[in-house]
Design a protein around this motif. Structure first.
Motif, mmCIF file in Angstrom:
data_model
loop_
_atom_site.group_PDB
_atom_site.id
_atom_site.type_symbol
_atom_site.label_atom_id
_atom_site.label_comp_id
_atom_site.label_asym_id
_atom_site.label_seq_id
_atom_site.Cartn_x
_atom_site.Cartn_y
_atom_site.Cartn_z
ATOM 1 N N SER A 37 0.963 -1.171 -0.043
ATOM 2 C CA SER A 37 -0.081 -0.064 0.098
ATOM 3 C C SER A 37 0.933 1.211 0.099
ATOM 4 C CB SER A 37 -1.084 -0.053 1.138
ATOM 5 O OG SER A 37 -0.166 0.207 2.326
ATOM 6 N N ALA A 39 3.796 1.470 -1.309
ATOM 7 C CA ALA A 39 4.327 1.616 -2.750
ATOM 8 C C ALA A 39 3.434 2.149 -3.485
ATOM 9 C CB ALA A 39 4.796 0.219 -3.212
ATOM 10 N N GLU A 40 2.097 1.798 -3.534
ATOM 11 C CA GLU A 40 1.019 2.164 -4.526
ATOM 12 C C GLU A 40 0.762 3.909 -3.900
ATOM 13 O OE1 GLU A 40 -1.994 2.962 -7.240
ATOM 14 O OE2 GLU A 40 -0.680 1.079 -6.948
ATOM 15 N N ARG A 42 2.928 6.129 -2.997
ATOM 16 C CA ARG A 42 4.100 6.805 -3.786
ATOM 17 C C ARG A 42 3.846 6.792 -5.097
ATOM 18 N NH1 ARG A 42 9.151 4.119 -0.491
ATOM 19 N NH2 ARG A 42 9.391 5.180 1.302
ATOM 20 N N ARG A 43 3.353 5.702 -5.849
ATOM 21 C CA ARG A 43 3.142 5.903 -7.099
ATOM 22 C C ARG A 43 1.982 6.885 -7.495
ATOM 23 N NH1 ARG A 43 4.047 0.296 -7.301
ATOM 24 N NH2 ARG A 43 2.089 -0.199 -6.872
ATOM 25 N N GLN A 44 0.926 7.090 -6.588
ATOM 26 C CA GLN A 44 -0.169 8.185 -6.697
ATOM 27 C C GLN A 44 0.361 9.487 -6.453
ATOM 28 O OE1 GLN A 44 -3.160 6.929 -4.054
ATOM 29 N NE2 GLN A 44 -4.100 5.309 -5.470
ATOM 30 N N HIS A 46 3.407 10.211 -6.757
ATOM 31 C CA HIS A 46 4.388 10.589 -7.924
ATOM 32 C C HIS A 46 3.580 11.330 -9.296
ATOM 33 C CE1 HIS A 46 7.842 10.817 -10.635
ATOM 34 N NE2 HIS A 46 7.183 9.933 -11.536
ATOM 35 N N ALA A 47 2.456 10.448 -9.443
ATOM 36 C CA ALA A 47 1.730 10.617 -10.527
ATOM 37 C C ALA A 47 0.799 12.154 -10.571
ATOM 38 C CB ALA A 47 0.441 9.826 -10.847
ATOM 39 N N GLU A 49 2.048 14.669 -8.412
ATOM 40 C CA GLU A 49 3.276 15.524 -8.798
ATOM 41 C C GLU A 49 3.558 16.008 -10.007
ATOM 42 O OE1 GLU A 49 6.436 13.791 -6.341
ATOM 43 O OE2 GLU A 49 5.683 15.013 -4.625
ATOM 44 N N LYS A 50 3.714 14.991 -10.963
ATOM 45 C CA LYS A 50 3.785 15.173 -12.619
ATOM 46 C C LYS A 50 2.753 15.631 -12.895
ATOM 47 C CE LYS A 50 4.995 12.131 -16.244
ATOM 48 N NZ LYS A 50 5.015 10.904 -16.640
#
Length: 146
Positions: A37, A39-40, A42-44, A46-47, A49-50
């Protein structure tokens, strides 16, 4: 005769290890679930922020509401696709310079649009839409006039 104390001690140690192993197994499963959870999330992040950087880079453009219904019809939103521009130019068999003459821009600008380095302005989008509605014969006639 074996020592009863040593046998009892060995049995207690064995049962204790078995219980500890069972408890640790549930903790390991919970830890794996938490790591997944995290890791998920963190991916969210990152997305998001992008996306925020993309929106910030695009600049904050104030939304202007049209004053009259006529302006609404005139201010229709046009979409632009570099791949569709490439495909249309290839279908007509035109060079970037020739296609640029039809739209009213240079050939270099057409290349930049196709490569995604630049985007056409609203007036240029209208010109592109007008060229998209032309057939091959009409395009040849217009180029012959220039």
């Amino acid at each position: 005769m074996p020592n009863v104390a040593s046998i009892l001690k060995a049995e207690i140690s064995r049962v204790a290890r078995k219980e500890v192993r069972a408890e640790i197994e549930t903790l390991k499963k919970a830890s794996v679930a938490h790591r997944a959870s995290i890791a998920e999330l963190r991916r969210q992040v990152h997305a998001l922020e992008k996306e925020l950087r993309r929106v910030a880079k695009g600049g904050a453009r104030p939304a202007t509401a049209p004053d009259s219904p006529n302006e609404t019809a005139e201010a229709t939103k046009r979409r632009f696709s570099a791949a569709r521009l490439v495909a249309h130019r290839a279908r007509l068999g035109l060079s970037a310079a020739s296609y640029g003459q039809l739209v009213g821009v240079s050939g270099q600008t057409i290349y930049h649009w196709e490569q995604g380095k630049a985007r056409p302005r609203a007036a240029q989008l209208e010109n592109l839409a007008a060229v998209r509605n032309l057939g091959a014969r009409e395009v040849a006639e217009r180029l012959a006039e220039r």
